[in-house]
Design a protein around this motif. Structure first.
Motif, PDB file in Angstrom:
ATOM      1  N   GLU A 104     -34.204  19.969  24.921  1.00 50.12           N
ATOM      2  CA  GLU A 104     -33.467  18.716  25.070  1.00 50.12           C
ATOM      3  C   GLU A 104     -32.866  18.248  23.742  1.00 50.12           C
ATOM      4  N   ASP A 105     -33.606  18.395  22.651  1.00 48.68           N
ATOM      5  CA  ASP A 105     -33.061  17.955  21.366  1.00 48.68           C
ATOM      6  C   ASP A 105     -32.278  19.062  20.653  1.00 48.68           C
ATOM      7  N   ASN A 106     -32.118  20.204  21.325  1.00 51.28           N
ATOM      8  CA  ASN A 106     -31.275  21.317  20.844  1.00 51.28           C
ATOM      9  C   ASN A 106     -31.833  22.012  19.608  1.00 51.28           C
ATOM     10  N   SER A 107     -33.053  21.693  19.205  1.00 50.22           N
ATOM     11  CA  SER A 107     -33.607  22.316  17.997  1.00 50.22           C
ATOM     12  C   SER A 107     -33.974  23.778  18.234  1.00 50.22           C
ATOM     13  N   LEU A 108     -34.417  24.116  19.446  1.00 48.06           N
ATOM     14  CA  LEU A 108     -34.787  25.498  19.726  1.00 48.06           C
ATOM     15  C   LEU A 108     -33.574  26.416  19.627  1.00 48.06           C
ATOM     16  N   ALA A 109     -32.458  25.995  20.186  1.00 55.85           N
ATOM     17  CA  ALA A 109     -31.243  26.808  20.129  1.00 55.85           C
ATOM     18  C   ALA A 109     -30.787  27.008  18.685  1.00 55.85           C
ATOM     19  N   ALA A 168     -37.618  29.482   4.096  1.00 54.86           N
ATOM     20  CA  ALA A 168     -36.439  29.049   4.839  1.00 54.86           C
ATOM     21  C   ALA A 168     -36.626  27.606   5.287  1.00 54.86           C
ATOM     22  N   GLN A 169     -35.544  27.003   5.679  1.00 57.86           N
ATOM     23  CA  GLN A 169     -35.573  25.623   6.182  1.00 57.86           C
ATOM     24  C   GLN A 169     -35.011  25.543   7.595  1.00 57.86           C
ATOM     25  N   SER A 170     -34.988  26.670   8.268  1.00 55.19           N
ATOM     26  CA  SER A 170     -34.573  26.737   9.668  1.00 55.19           C
ATOM     27  C   SER A 170     -35.074  28.065  10.223  1.00 55.19           C
ATOM     28  N   GLY A 171     -34.902  28.243  11.522  1.00 57.91           N
ATOM     29  CA  GLY A 171     -35.347  29.486  12.147  1.00 57.91           C
ATOM     30  C   GLY A 171     -36.654  29.319  12.888  1.00 57.91           C
ATOM     31  N   LEU A 172     -37.005  30.338  13.674  1.00 59.52           N
ATOM     32  CA  LEU A 172     -38.203  30.255  14.509  1.00 59.52           C
ATOM     33  C   LEU A 172     -39.475  30.224  13.678  1.00 59.52           C
ATOM     34  N   VAL A 176     -45.721  25.398  18.839  1.00 54.46           N
ATOM     35  CA  VAL A 176     -46.016  26.656  18.140  1.00 54.46           C
ATOM     36  C   VAL A 176     -45.999  27.822  19.128  1.00 54.46           C
ATOM     37  N   LEU A 177     -46.627  27.625  20.279  1.00 54.38           N
ATOM     38  CA  LEU A 177     -46.653  28.681  21.293  1.00 54.38           C
ATOM     39  C   LEU A 177     -45.264  28.935  21.871  1.00 54.38           C
ATOM     40  N   VAL A 178     -44.460  27.892  22.001  1.00 55.87           N
ATOM     41  CA  VAL A 178     -43.076  28.083  22.454  1.00 55.87           C
ATOM     42  C   VAL A 178     -42.340  28.989  21.484  1.00 55.87           C
TER      43      VAL A 178
END
Length: 273
Positions: free
Chosen positions: A67-72, A217-221, A237-239
């Motif tokens: 929803e907050d688009n952070s995963l994408a 890094a400051q982004s990424g999985l 974390v599990l996601v």
């Protein structure tokens, strides 16, 4: 009568292939179902969502991240680093390996250096990568390229060494120069092993980028997992972990599909599954 026999054989082979796919799908569903069952039981026994959240908590975290688009954003950041690092490894490792397999002097000069550096894990290079490139994308590109380089190099080098001598003699007899030998003899002959190296290298690069993102890094999985770990948000974390596994499996699946196009005789080998 021959067309009827051929059509019948083709139909039988098609049904057999569909049956194998359905069987594989069925076993996969059973495997995933068993995994989910064990997870649910373990989460119930632990009874602490910070230590081991249940499926509902993880799905809620997944929805929030979508929803907050952070995963994408984190997925795209990780994929960018992997693909660029992997591409750098390919354009460095394959030409170097084939050239070394052809020129004995170069092989004797550089192979000891490769042998010395190869056992060093990519994670050991992270402190130097941070010093050289900072915590921006440069360090991640370096780590992912390094992780992919050695599997690609070693497989391409072995493929180059395995080129049949009569191929080389025939090409020379027809007037092929050194560049022609590398491009038209060594590269095609070694390509099956090069492709094996590409598959291994991409997997190694994908694992390395997550490791690098945990600290550099400051982004990424990897960064996402680290931030949510600090916040004790184990569901997120599990996601991140499941996303890493799914994307890695999809990349491997894509390479296997491409292999059936570029190496049809190898992909359709009777011993392959």
């Amino acid at each position: 009568m021959m067309p009827t026999i051929d059509s019948s054989t083709a139909l039988h082979q098609g049904r057999h292939k569909v049956g194998r796919l359905l069987a594989a799908l069925g076993w996969s569903l059973v495997s995933y179902g068993l995994f989910l069952l064990v997870w649910l039981l373990a989460a119930k026994i632990v009874g602490n969502p910070v230590l081991l959240p249940d499926l509902t908590t993880v799905l809620a975290s997944l929805w929030q991240l979508i929803e907050d688009n952070s995963l994408a954003r984190d997925i795209l950041a990780s994929l960018e680093r992997v693909l660029i690092g992997f591409f750098l490894a390919v354009i460095l490792a394959v030409p170097l390996a084939l050239t070394m397999s052809y020129f004995t002097t170069l092989q004797r000069l550089l192979l000891p250096i490769v042998t010395l550096l190869r056992p060093i894990p990519p994670i050991a290079w992270i402190p130097l990568a941070i010093l050289w490139f900072g915590i921006k994308n440069g360090s991640s590109f370096f780590i992912t390229a390094l992780a992919a380089f050695f599997p690609i190099f070693l497989n391409a080098f072995a493929g180059g060494l395995g080129v049949e001598p009569h191929y080389i003699h025939a090409a020379r007899f027809m007037g092929a120069g050194k560049v022609d030998l590398l491009l038209r003899v060594f590269l095609p002959a070694a390509f099956p092993q090069i492709w094996t190296g590409l598959k291994i290298g991409l997997g190694q690069s994908w694992m390395a980028v997550v490791t690098a993102e945990l600290v550099a890094a400051q982004s990424g999985l990897g960064y996402m997992i680290q931030i949510h770990r600090i916040n004790l948000d184990t569901g997120s974390v599990l996601v991140g972990m499941v996303t890493i596994g799914v994307l890695g499996s999809l990349m491997n699946f894509a390479l296997v599909r491409i292999e059936r196009i570029v190496l049809p005789w190898q992909a359709n080998h009777p011993h392959k599954t």
